[in-house]
Write a protein that holds these residues in place. Structure first.
Motif, short mmCIF file in Angstrom:
data_model
loop_
_atom_site.label_atom_id
_atom_site.label_comp_id
_atom_site.label_asym_id
_atom_site.label_seq_id
_atom_site.Cartn_x
_atom_site.Cartn_y
_atom_site.Cartn_z
N CYS A 40 43.13 -14.94 62.63
CA CYS A 40 43.31 -14.83 61.83
C CYS A 40 43.14 -15.55 60.50
O CYS A 40 43.68 -16.40 59.91
N PRO A 41 41.33 -14.96 60.18
CA PRO A 41 40.86 -16.19 58.91
C PRO A 41 41.82 -16.50 57.47
O PRO A 41 41.81 -17.30 56.47
N THR A 42 42.97 -15.88 56.97
CA THR A 42 43.49 -15.83 56.10
C THR A 42 44.82 -15.34 56.44
O THR A 42 45.81 -15.27 55.69
N ASN A 43 45.37 -16.72 57.49
CA ASN A 43 46.70 -16.89 58.09
C ASN A 43 47.38 -17.29 56.84
O ASN A 43 46.75 -18.78 57.07
N CYS A 44 48.32 -17.57 56.35
CA CYS A 44 49.09 -18.48 55.37
C CYS A 44 49.54 -19.32 56.46
O CYS A 44 49.52 -20.58 55.25
N PHE A 45 49.50 -19.13 57.85
CA PHE A 45 49.79 -20.64 58.50
C PHE A 45 48.59 -22.02 58.32
O PHE A 45 48.92 -22.70 59.09
N LEU A 46 47.44 -21.25 58.00
CA LEU A 46 46.22 -22.25 58.90
C LEU A 46 46.41 -23.32 58.00
O LEU A 46 46.72 -23.40 56.54
N GLU A 47 45.86 -24.40 58.19
CA GLU A 47 46.17 -25.95 57.87
C GLU A 47 45.02 -25.84 58.05
O GLU A 47 44.31 -26.36 58.98
N PRO A 48 43.96 -26.89 57.57
CA PRO A 48 44.94 -27.79 56.17
C PRO A 48 44.45 -27.43 55.18
O PRO A 48 44.47 -25.94 55.42
N LEU A 49 45.42 -27.07 53.84
CA LEU A 49 45.05 -26.69 52.82
C LEU A 49 43.28 -26.48 53.11
O LEU A 49 42.50 -27.32 52.56
#
Length: 170
Positions: A40-49
């Motif tokens: 999901c492109p807005t998953n809060c766990f995506l890394e890196p910032l």
């Protein structure tokens, strides 16, 4: 305790468990039907910032998010307006500054801006509630000098919005 949950897991009155179980089952079923799907492109766990914008963007210094209350409405906070000429002084967008004790956090309130970097007034015509249609106009953000301290257990959901560069250390 938040969202009506009861902290004692031995209490049979604990709410929300069946929803969690159903969502977990749906996820298992979906995983069996798909493979190698992009996250999901807005998953809060995506890394890196910077991953919420594009994986190649590496200058982001802030992950902008909204918190949702038990009834599903965005949590709003007051901020000191830069131009002090109008009433555009509530926002639903935040940057985490610190987390301490079990689940308390200091959040910086972010000023909502449109594509032309003009303030977006998120309040309805009466100035009493957040107008959800106005949130759709927000494309940019600016740091404010307003921070709040919250108990994160009081919220039912978090929605990550964007990774942006706000020149925080300036």
């Amino acid at each position: 305790m938040g969202c009506g949950r009861i902290e004692d897991i031995t209490d049979v009155r604990r709410t929300g468990r069946c929803v969690c179980d159903v969502v977990r089952a749906i996820k298992d079923i979906q995983d069996q039907a798909t493979s190698d799907c992009p996250p999901c492109p807005t998953n809060c766990f995506l890394e890196p910032l910077g991953g919420l914008v594009s994986p190649s963007r590496n200058q982001a210094d802030t992950r902008v998010f909204m918190l949702l209350t038990e009834d599903g409405t965005p949590f709003k906070a007051f901020y000191r307006d830069r131009d002090r000429c109008d009433n555009d002084c509530f926002s639903v967008f935040f940057r985490v500054e610190d987390i301490f004790d079990s689940c308390c956090a200091t959040l910086r309130v972010l000023e909502p801006l449109d594509a032309q970097r003009k303030e977006v007034d998120l309040l309805n015509a009466d100035g009493t509630k957040i107008d959800l249609r106005q949130i759709c106009k927000v494309r940019n953000f600016a740091l404010t000098g307003s921070c709040i301290t919250v108990d994160l257990n009081c919220f039912c959901a978090i929605e990550c919005i964007a990774d942006v560069f706000l020149d925080v250390c300036d």
